[in-house]
Design an enzyme around this catalytic site. Structure first.
Site, PDB file in Angstrom:
ATOM      1  CD  GLU A  52       0.209 -13.989  -2.363  1.00 49.16           C
ATOM      2  OE1 GLU A  52       0.125 -14.019  -3.709  1.00 49.16           O
ATOM      3  OE2 GLU A  52      -0.422 -13.181  -1.627  1.00 49.16           O
ATOM      4  CD  GLN A 108      -3.033  -0.957   0.168  1.00 46.50           C
ATOM      5  OE1 GLN A 108      -2.795  -0.006  -0.610  1.00 46.50           O
ATOM      6  NE2 GLN A 108      -3.980  -2.042   0.332  1.00 46.50           N
ATOM      7  CE1 TYR A 130      -6.552 -13.789  -4.391  1.00 45.01           C
ATOM      8  CE2 TYR A 130      -8.271 -13.673  -2.699  1.00 45.01           C
ATOM      9  CZ  TYR A 130      -7.835 -13.638  -4.116  1.00 45.01           C
ATOM     10  OH  TYR A 130      -8.902 -14.475  -5.017  1.00 45.01           O
ATOM     11  CB  CYS A 137      -7.246  -1.437  -5.030  1.00 48.74           C
ATOM     12  SG  CYS A 137      -7.029  -2.934  -5.890  1.00 48.74           S
ATOM     13  CG  ASP A 188      -5.861  -6.779   0.118  1.00 49.51           C
ATOM     14  OD1 ASP A 188      -6.499  -5.787  -0.553  1.00 49.51           O
ATOM     15  OD2 ASP A 188      -4.815  -6.188   0.658  1.00 49.51           O
TER      16      ASP A 188
END
Length: 555
Positions: free
Chosen positions: A432, A377, A411, A506, A479
Site C-alpha cells: 500500500e 466498503q 492496494y 468499483c 483492488d
C-alpha cells in the site's frame, strides 16, 4: 386539421425555427461571442462512458454525430436560441439506460430538420414513454427533467418505491425496479463496459460470458457511511430569523413526475435515508438536531460524516459495554443499536462523526480498524460473499501439492482481503502506498491473530521491489481506486508474472480497460486468459456495481 395538414404544419414550423436560427447566426457573426470550453474527460469516468453510449445509440439508429450536434456557441450567446433548445417535449420513448442509471432517448432536433438530439432523462426506464423538459445543452447531448410518465415501462413498478425523496434525490435510480431486474441491468453495465473498453479482447473471443450479478443480502438499510452536506447563504442575503439551510444530498435537476419531500433547492433537506443502516439514520437525526443550532458557526458549506462503528460484545461480559464514542441524542447519551449475527456474536453499533476517529467493522468473524473518514466498503452485508468468492478464486490449482503458495495484495488498504484470504496460503504480502493504511493493516492482522501477513509501504513505481516470493507460486489481488491501474503498475505486474490475478473494481470501465491493456500490451500479458467476470451489488437501488475479474496464467 387532417393528419397530412398536421405533418405539413410541423415541417413549416421546423423550417421557420431553422430560418430564425440561421438569421441569428448571421447577426452574431460580428459580435464578440462567449466561447464553449470543453474540459478533458477521463474516458472511464461517467461523462466519458456516456460518449461511448451515445455513439452506440447513434449506430443503432443509423445516425451520424453531425446529425446530433448542438451549436453551443449560439446557445450561449443568444437567449432566444437557448429557449428554442430548452423546451418541453412530449411522447418521448426511453430507448436504453446509461451506466449512470439515466434513461437515454432521441428527440427531434430544434434547428436541424433531418437531425436528432440525444437526451439524458434521469429516472426514465427503457420502455417508458415520457414528457420531458430540456434545460441544458452539451455538444453531443442535452439534459432534461422528467415531467411525467405517459406510458410506463414493463419493468417499472412505482409501488416498490419506499423513499419519500426518490425521484428528486440523486442517490438512487432503481427503486421502481424489481431487485432481480436491477441485478440484470447491472450485469448489462458490465457487458457494455467490456464491449467499450476491451473491444479487442471481445473481437478476439478472449472474454467469457459475464456471470449473473451477486445480489446483496440487504436491499435496503445496508449503507454504513453517509455524508450529507449543506450550503451557507451569502452573507449579503437577507434571511429569516428561523431559517435553517437544507442538509442532505444533491437534487437531480427539477423533476415533477413524482411528488417528493426535501424542498426544491440544489441540496434536498433529507431527514432519513432508506439505504442507510439503522444506526446511521439515528445518527442523522441526532446531527440534524445539532445542526439547527450550530450551522451559523460555518463560514462556508460543509459535509457531515456519518460512519457506523461496530463493537463485538462477549457473552460473559455482556453488560460491561466498551467505552464508546458516537453521535449523541437529545439527552446527551451516545445512541446505540445492538444486533446479533448468524454465528451468535452480539454487535454494538454507534455512529461516529469525526473523520480521524478510529472505528471498527465486523466481517465474517474478523474485525477491522480504520479511520472513520478513510475508505472502507460501505455494505457489510455483502462483504462475506465477496471475500469468500475472492478467496475461492485465488486457489492455485495445478501446482504440486507439496509447494507453498503465496498471496500479494496490491492496494491492500487496511487489510480486508489480505486477512480474510490468509488461511489458504503460506504467506501474504500486502502492499500500500499509504503508510497510515499499512499501520492499520498490521494492527488488524495482529488483533485477528493472523501470523502469516506482512505489510509494506510500496512506491507506485516500484511496488514489487521488496517482494521476495516465487511468482510461479503466487496469486495477486488488485483492488485499486476508481481510476484503476496505470501502465507503470501493469508493466510491473506483468514482469512479476504471477500465476493468478483477481481484480476487484468499483469502476468496471477502468477494470475492462486495464484487463485489455495488460493482456495485449505487457511483456507477459499474452500468457493470461480471463477466467471469469462477475458483478457484486454493493449498492442496491443505485446504478453502482462492483466487478471481480479473474485472470489465470498458463502454467
Amino acid at each position: 386539421m387532417t393528419e397530412e395538414e398536421g405533418k405539413k404544419r410541423t415541417v413549416e414550423d421546423a423550417t421557420t425555427t431553422v430560418n430564425v436560427v440561421q438569421k441569428k447566426q448571421h447577426q452574431n457573426r460580428k459580435l464578440k461571442n462567449k466561447k464553449y470550453k470543453s474540459k478533458p474527460i477521463d474516458p472511464t469516468a461517467p461523462l466519458g462512458v456516456l460518449q461511448y453510449e451515445i455513439a452506440n445509440l447513434l449506430k443503432e439508429h443509423d445516425l451520424t454525430s453531425a446529425q446530433t450536434e448542438n451549436d453551443l456557441k449560439l446557445i450561449l450567446n443568444d437567449e432566444s436560441v437557448a429557449q428554442i433548445y430548452h423546451r418541453t417535449v412530449t411522447n418521448v420513448p426511453i430507448l436504453q439506460l446509461s451506466s449512470n442509471g439515466d434513461g437515454l432517448a432521441l428527440i427531434g432536433h430544434p434547428t436541424n430538420i433531418e437531425g436528432k438530439q440525444v437526451v439524458v432523462v434521469p429516472f426514465g426506464l427503457p420502455g417508458d414513454v415520457v414528457t420531458i423538459k430540456v434545460f441544458k445543452s452539451h455538444p453531443t447531448y442535452v439534459e432534461s427533467d422528467l415531467i411525467s410518465i405517459e406510458k410506463p415501462s414493463n419493468i417499472r413498478d412505482d409501488s416498490r418505491i419506499s423513499c419519500r425523496y426518490f425521484g428528486s434525490c440523486s442517490g438512487c435510480q432503481y427503486q421502481a425496479v424489481a431487485y432481480l431486474e436491477q441485478l440484470e441491468l447491472k450485469r448489462q453495465t458490465i457487458i457494455n463496459a467490456y464491449n467499450y473498453f476491451a473491444s479487442q479482447l471481445k473481437q478476439q473471443d478472449k472474454l467469457p460470458e459475464v456471470d449473473k450479478t451477486q445480489g446483496s443480502p440487504l436491499e435496503l438499510g445496508y449503507r454504513t457511511k453517509l455524508t450529507p452536506h449543506f450550503n451557507v447563504p451569502n452573507k449579503n442575503k437577507e434571511i429569516e430569523a428561523d431559517f435553517v439551510p437544507a442538509l442532505g444530498f444533491g437534487a437531480k435537476g427539477r423533476p415533477t413526475w413524482r411528488k417528493t419531500d426535501g424542498g426544491s433547492y440544489s441540496i434536498l433537506d433529507i431527514e432519513e435515508c432508506n439505504i442507510g443502516t439503522q444506526i446511521i439514520n439515528i445518527g442523522m437525526k441526532n446531527e440534524r438536531s445539532r445542526f439547527k443550532e450550530e450551522w451559523k458557526k460555518y463560514k462556508n458549506g460543509a459535509t457531515i460524516l456519518l460512519r457506523e462503528d461496530t463493537h463485538v460484545l462477549s457473552d460473559d461480559n455482556d453488560n460491561d459495554k466498551p467505552e464508546i464514542i458516537g453521535s449523541k441524542n437529545a439527552d446527551g447519551n451516545v445512541s446505540l443499536v445492538e444486533i446479533e449475527v448468524d454465528n451468535g456474536d452480539k454487535l454494538l453499533k454507534t455512529c461516529v462523526t469525526e473523520s480521524r476517529q478510529i472505528v471498527k467493522e465486523y466481517v465474517n468473524g474478523y474485525t477491522f480498524e480504520f479511520s472513520a473518514g478513510e475508505f472502507f466498503q460501505n455494505n457489510n452485508s455483502i462483504l462475506p460473499l465477496v471475500t469468500n468468492y475472492v478467496k475461492e478464486n485465488l486457489s492455485l490449482d495445478g501446482l504440486n501439492s507439496g509447494l507453498e503458495t503465496y498471496l500479494v495484495d496490491a492496494y491492500c488498504g487496511s487489510g480486508l482481503f489480505s486477512i480474510t484470504c490468509s488461511k489458504n496460503v503460506s504467506r501474504v504480502i500486502g502492499v500500500e502506498v499509504s503508510a497510515d493504511s499499512v499501520k492499520f493493516a498490521e494492527r488488524n492482522a495482529a488483533s485477528n491473530k493472523i501470523p502469516n501477513c506482512k505489510f509494506i509501504v510500496g512506491k507506485a513505481e516500484k511496488i514489487f521491489e521488496d517482494i521476495d516470493i516465487p511468482a510461479s507460486q503466487t496469486a495477486v489481488i488488485l483492488d485499486p481506486p476508481r481510476k484503476g491501474c496505470d501502465e507503470v503498475f501493469l508493466n510491473q505486474l506483468a514482469a512479476f508474472n504471477p500465476v493468478k490475478i483477481v481484480y476487484i473494481s468499483c469502476n468496471v470501465h477502468s477494470q475492462a480497460r486495464d484487463v485489455e491493456w495488460f493482456i495485449n500490451n505487457t511483456t507477459n500479458g499474452s500468457q493470461y486468459q480471463v477466467e471469469s467476470i462477475k458483478g457484486f451489488d454493493f449498492f442496491p437501488q443505485t446504478h453502482h456495481i462492483e466487478s471481480v475479474a479473474v485472470l489465470k496464467r498458463a502454467v
